[in-house]
Design a protein around this motif. Structure first.
Motif, mmCIF file in Angstrom:
data_model
loop_
_atom_site.group_PDB
_atom_site.id
_atom_site.type_symbol
_atom_site.label_atom_id
_atom_site.label_comp_id
_atom_site.label_asym_id
_atom_site.label_seq_id
_atom_site.Cartn_x
_atom_site.Cartn_y
_atom_site.Cartn_z
ATOM 1 N N ASP A 1 34.075 26.615 17.358
ATOM 2 C CA ASP A 1 34.319 28.035 17.054
ATOM 3 C C ASP A 1 35.792 28.324 16.767
ATOM 4 O OD1 ASP A 1 35.462 29.123 19.942
ATOM 5 O OD2 ASP A 1 33.992 27.530 20.168
ATOM 6 N N LYS A 2 36.658 27.376 17.104
ATOM 7 C CA LYS A 2 38.097 27.565 16.837
ATOM 8 C C LYS A 2 38.423 27.427 15.353
ATOM 9 C CE LYS A 2 39.874 28.020 21.008
ATOM 10 N NZ LYS A 2 40.649 29.222 21.382
ATOM 11 N N ARG B 1 32.214 20.391 39.809
ATOM 12 C CA ARG B 1 33.535 20.959 40.094
ATOM 13 C C ARG B 1 33.840 21.004 41.580
ATOM 14 N NH1 ARG B 1 33.973 25.297 35.936
ATOM 15 N NH2 ARG B 1 34.841 24.133 34.198
ATOM 16 N N LYS C 1 34.184 22.864 20.759
ATOM 17 C CA LYS C 1 35.047 24.029 20.464
ATOM 18 C C LYS C 1 35.150 24.290 18.967
ATOM 19 C CE LYS C 1 37.551 22.850 24.696
ATOM 20 N NZ LYS C 1 38.809 22.800 25.443
ATOM 21 N N SER D 1 29.587 24.176 19.794
ATOM 22 C CA SER D 1 30.426 25.183 20.450
ATOM 23 C C SER D 1 29.628 25.762 21.599
ATOM 24 C CB SER D 1 30.809 26.305 19.482
ATOM 25 O OG SER D 1 31.300 27.407 20.224
ATOM 26 N N ALA D 2 30.158 25.622 22.804
ATOM 27 C CA ALA D 2 29.483 26.222 23.951
ATOM 28 C C ALA D 2 29.583 27.744 23.843
ATOM 29 C CB ALA D 2 30.125 25.736 25.251
ATOM 30 N N ARG D 3 30.609 28.203 23.176
ATOM 31 C CA ARG D 3 30.835 29.646 23.075
ATOM 32 C C ARG D 3 29.806 30.317 22.171
ATOM 33 N NH1 ARG D 3 37.070 30.967 23.706
ATOM 34 N NH2 ARG D 3 36.603 30.124 25.765
ATOM 35 N N SER E 1 39.334 15.231 30.379
ATOM 36 C CA SER E 1 39.188 16.487 31.103
ATOM 37 C C SER E 1 39.620 17.630 30.189
ATOM 38 C CB SER E 1 39.980 16.480 32.407
ATOM 39 O OG SER E 1 41.260 16.031 32.183
ATOM 40 N N ASN E 2 38.962 18.767 30.354
ATOM 41 C CA ASN E 2 39.234 19.967 29.563
ATOM 42 C C ASN E 2 38.618 19.931 28.161
ATOM 43 O OD1 ASN E 2 40.401 22.305 30.520
ATOM 44 N ND2 ASN E 2 42.052 22.190 29.021
ATOM 45 N N VAL E 3 37.822 18.912 27.890
ATOM 46 C CA VAL E 3 37.230 18.801 26.553
ATOM 47 C C VAL E 3 36.125 19.844 26.342
ATOM 48 C CG1 VAL E 3 35.438 17.104 27.183
ATOM 49 C CG2 VAL E 3 36.389 17.102 24.873
ATOM 50 N N GLY E 4 35.652 20.411 27.478
ATOM 51 C CA GLY E 4 34.575 21.401 27.386
ATOM 52 C C GLY E 4 33.243 20.845 27.857
ATOM 53 N N LYS E 5 33.296 19.820 28.711
ATOM 54 C CA LYS E 5 32.059 19.156 29.159
ATOM 55 C C LYS E 5 31.218 20.084 30.034
ATOM 56 C CE LYS E 5 32.547 15.166 31.370
ATOM 57 N NZ LYS E 5 32.307 15.467 32.791
ATOM 58 N N SER E 6 31.868 20.742 31.014
ATOM 59 C CA SER E 6 31.094 21.650 31.883
ATOM 60 C C SER E 6 30.442 22.750 31.051
ATOM 61 C CB SER E 6 31.990 22.325 32.927
ATOM 62 O OG SER E 6 32.811 21.394 33.540
ATOM 63 N N SER E 7 31.208 23.294 30.126
ATOM 64 C CA SER E 7 30.686 24.397 29.308
ATOM 65 C C SER E 7 29.521 23.923 28.447
ATOM 66 C CB SER E 7 31.786 24.964 28.404
ATOM 67 O OG SER E 7 32.907 25.341 29.171
HETATM 68 P P1 GDP Z 1 35.747 20.250 31.185
HETATM 69 O O1 GDP Z 1 37.021 20.076 31.954
HETATM 70 O O2 GDP Z 1 35.591 19.197 30.155
HETATM 71 O O3 GDP Z 1 34.537 20.420 32.037
HETATM 72 O O4 GDP Z 1 35.943 21.591 30.316
HETATM 73 P P2 GDP Z 1 35.487 23.101 30.580
HETATM 74 O O5 GDP Z 1 34.074 23.312 30.183
HETATM 75 O O6 GDP Z 1 35.888 23.514 31.944
HETATM 76 O O7 GDP Z 1 36.380 23.838 29.486
HETATM 77 C C1 GDP Z 1 37.767 23.661 29.411
HETATM 78 C C2 GDP Z 1 38.380 24.836 28.679
HETATM 79 O O8 GDP Z 1 37.895 24.872 27.338
HETATM 80 C C3 GDP Z 1 38.030 26.178 29.291
HETATM 81 O O9 GDP Z 1 39.159 27.015 29.173
HETATM 82 C C4 GDP Z 1 36.886 26.667 28.443
HETATM 83 O O10 GDP Z 1 36.809 28.083 28.398
HETATM 84 C C5 GDP Z 1 37.241 26.116 27.080
HETATM 85 N N1 GDP Z 1 36.049 25.864 26.286
HETATM 86 C C6 GDP Z 1 34.960 25.150 26.644
HETATM 87 N N2 GDP Z 1 34.035 25.142 25.670
HETATM 88 C C7 GDP Z 1 34.539 25.891 24.662
HETATM 89 C C8 GDP Z 1 34.056 26.271 23.366
HETATM 90 O O11 GDP Z 1 32.952 25.943 22.923
HETATM 91 N N3 GDP Z 1 34.896 27.038 22.605
HETATM 92 C C9 GDP Z 1 36.117 27.415 23.026
HETATM 93 N N4 GDP Z 1 36.863 28.143 22.197
HETATM 94 N N5 GDP Z 1 36.603 27.093 24.235
HETATM 95 C C10 GDP Z 1 35.830 26.343 25.054
#
Ligand code: GDP
Length: 212
Positions: A154-155, A63, A152, A183-185, A41-47
């Motif tokens: 972009d970090k 969600r 991520k 990078s989803a960003r 969780s929080n890996v950025g899957k939704s994004s």
């Molecule tokens: P999930 O829990 O795997 O679905 O993750 P989310 O998509 O909700 O993202 C978790 C956190 O990581 C959020 O604070 C997002 O803004 C951040 N995040 C997601 N994708 C990226 C990315 O490509 N770059 C950066 N810098 N942050 C990201």
């Protein structure tokens, strides 16, 4: 980012089919090829799903309270099913809760002859977790093709990013061919991932090594 060629995945239709809540629970009929997405969780899957599909639907559904621990199924363009596995690695409170994803995922895999690949998401900033290792070895045992999306990116600047990707490839003994930095960003890697996915979707069963 502007794609350089034709968009490998233009989503014309996206329909939520429902959620699988337990190992023996409901899942949609297995007719189209399936691609699953997994990661802590929080890996950025939704994004990443938003970026990939250029829609917010999938992330919004996944969600919804009650659906976060389910496997959510979406039909994309009548071409394939996108399968959003629940994020793992949260609530690590006791040994007994380790790999709590496993029965559900095993149930899904056992009931999914049309699965043609899984995208495992790894956060570029973090070392792979025990669950990530467990997931990869579990999929290797089953012969499920795996793509690894490193999120991520972009970090990091270019050099540091490349070093992180190389370190993750080395740690998990991956084939660089199966790894897509994203990078989803910024949109980095979106089209590469879409291309790799569509390759998995169209590869005939006979060319796959997956167990039935
Ligand atoms: P999930 O829990 O795997 O679905 O993750 P989310 O998509 O909700 O993202 C978790 C956190 O990581 C959020 O604070 C997002 O803004 C951040 N995040 C997601 N994708 C990226 C990315 O490509 N770059 C950066 N810098 N942050 C990201």
């Amino acid at each position: 980012m502007a794609p350089t060629g034709a968009d490998p995945l233009i989503v014309r239709q996206l329909e939520f089919l429902g959620g699988m809540a337990s190992a023996a629970g409901w899942r949609p009929e297995s007719s189209l090829p399936e691609i699953a997405f997994a990661g802590r969780s929080n890996v950025g899957k939704s994004s990443l799903l938003n970026a990939l599909l250029r829609r917010r639907t999938a992330a919004r559904v996944s969600r919804t309270p009650g659906r976060t621990r389910e496997i959510n199924f979406f039909r994309v363009n009548d071409a394939f099913l996108l399968v959003d596995l629940p994020g793992y690695g949260y609530a690590r409170v006791a040994k007994s809760r380790q790999a709590e994803w496993r029965p559900l995922i095993e149930g899904y895999l056992g009931a999914s002859p049309k699965l043609c690949g899984l995208v495992l998401l790894l956060d570029a900033r973090r070392d792979p977790s025990e669950d990530d290792y467990a997931m990869l070895s579990f999929l290797a045992e089953r012969g499920t093709p795996v793509l690894v999306a490193i999120t991520k990116m972009d970090k990091f600047g270019t050099d540091a990013g490349r070093k992180r990707v190389d370190a993750i490839i080395a740690a998990l003994e991956l084939d660089p061919e199966q790894v897509v930095p994203v990078s989803a960003r910024t949109g980095l890697g979106r089209d590469d991932l879409a291309t790799a996915l569509m390759d998995l979707v169209v590869t005939p069963d006979s060319e796959r090594t997956a167990e039935s």
